[in-house]
Design an enzyme around this catalytic site. Sequence first.
Site, PDB file in Angstrom:
ATOM      1  CD  GLU A   1      -6.973  -2.966  29.093  1.00 32.76           C
ATOM      2  OE1 GLU A   1      -6.204  -3.102  30.082  1.00 32.76           O
ATOM      3  OE2 GLU A   1      -6.607  -3.189  27.928  1.00 32.76           O
TER       4      GLU A   1
ATOM      5  N   GLY B   1      -3.369  -3.165  24.871  1.00 28.02           N
ATOM      6  CA  GLY B   1      -4.451  -2.530  25.608  1.00 28.02           C
ATOM      7  C   GLY B   1      -4.413  -1.031  25.405  1.00 28.02           C
ATOM      8  CD  GLU B   2      -0.998   1.859  26.648  1.00 26.10           C
ATOM      9  OE1 GLU B   2      -0.898   2.672  25.694  1.00 26.10           O
ATOM     10  OE2 GLU B   2      -0.010   1.483  27.307  1.00 26.10           O
ATOM     11  N   GLY B   3      -6.547   0.975  24.609  1.00 28.45           N
ATOM     12  CA  GLY B   3      -7.324   1.507  23.501  1.00 28.45           C
ATOM     13  C   GLY B   3      -6.491   1.699  22.258  1.00 28.45           C
ATOM     14  CB  SER B   4      -2.973   0.770  21.466  1.00 28.68           C
ATOM     15  OG  SER B   4      -3.079  -0.602  21.814  1.00 28.68           O
TER      16      SER B   4
END
Length: 348
Positions: free
Chosen positions: A171, A312-315
């Site tokens: 996200e 975040g970011e799917g990292s």
Amino acid sequence: MLGGGKEIMIKNFNIKPISKDKAKALQVKIDNKTKPLGALGQLEKLASHIGCLQNTLSPSLEKTTIVIFAGDHGITAENVSPYPQAVTHQMVYNFLKGGAAINVFAKQHDINLKIVDAHPQLINAKMGFGTENFLIEQAMTEEDCQQAIHKGADIIAHIHAGACNTIGFGEMGIGNTSSAAVLMHLLTDTPLEDCVGSGTGLDENGIEHKFNILEKAISNRNITKAPLTVLSTFGGFEIAMMVGAYLQAAALEMLILVDGFIATAALLVAVKLYPNILDYCIFTHQSQEKGHQKLLNELKALPLCNFGMRLGEGSGIAVAFPIIQAAVNFLNEMASFEGAAVSTRLFK
């Protein structure tokens, strides 16, 4: 129900518990690999879990994809983040240009990356120009919440149709730790102060201000704790889309990789609606964001790693992905005692 609002109705998702039919055979296969019993620890549990989920002794990770959902939050008008709302839009373009951490990590591990903007362009899932300021009014209407959930589900159905069986969600949304903290507080009864953290880098004074704003917002919005009511009142479009994405992925029996605090808060909503969804999830890491450990405990989840990340970011998914690959690969490729002509234990 919201005060004077309408009930939020979403389509039915058929989410069944995963089959355990192959569990014993998987354990035999794992135990017969050329290693001492249990020597690969959590990798053995992962391999068994994925094998049961896919109902096979030879599981695979096909076209693994991370979908990043992005959206603005009206609550940022209350200075709950050190970054301006414009950063959400700017970071989306950074994703598209390949300049973000998730781009680097996804490329490193050959993970497909899809960006879903709840604003114009990209995968067309525009819901509007961000949610309303939930200090003043509910974040989104019941209809918008419903539409966001269904759009998230439709996006995953399309990706699954392209032969993807492993999916994760990231996200991007300045202010979304505020939404996640309120969702966690209301849906788990965890004290609000244990849910509110630094987000993108607030200092102690900033965290105190954020807490005070969220506490006031909760008292201003007199609602029930029905999951979709809480989501529409305090959520974000990207969080609502993630809820639909989780539900559709589980209904399609996909392996779901869970990222950090916001992604887990979205999953919490989905779990409150369909508890069986947890059977399909692997929790990739523990975020440094304050509430995440308590939220993982609430879901009885054991994350694969803890690198102190809070990006975040799917990292976290991308960084942990090789661990999941290792579990599948040893199950499929490691020799058995019989095949390698290696002596087994003398006694058990």
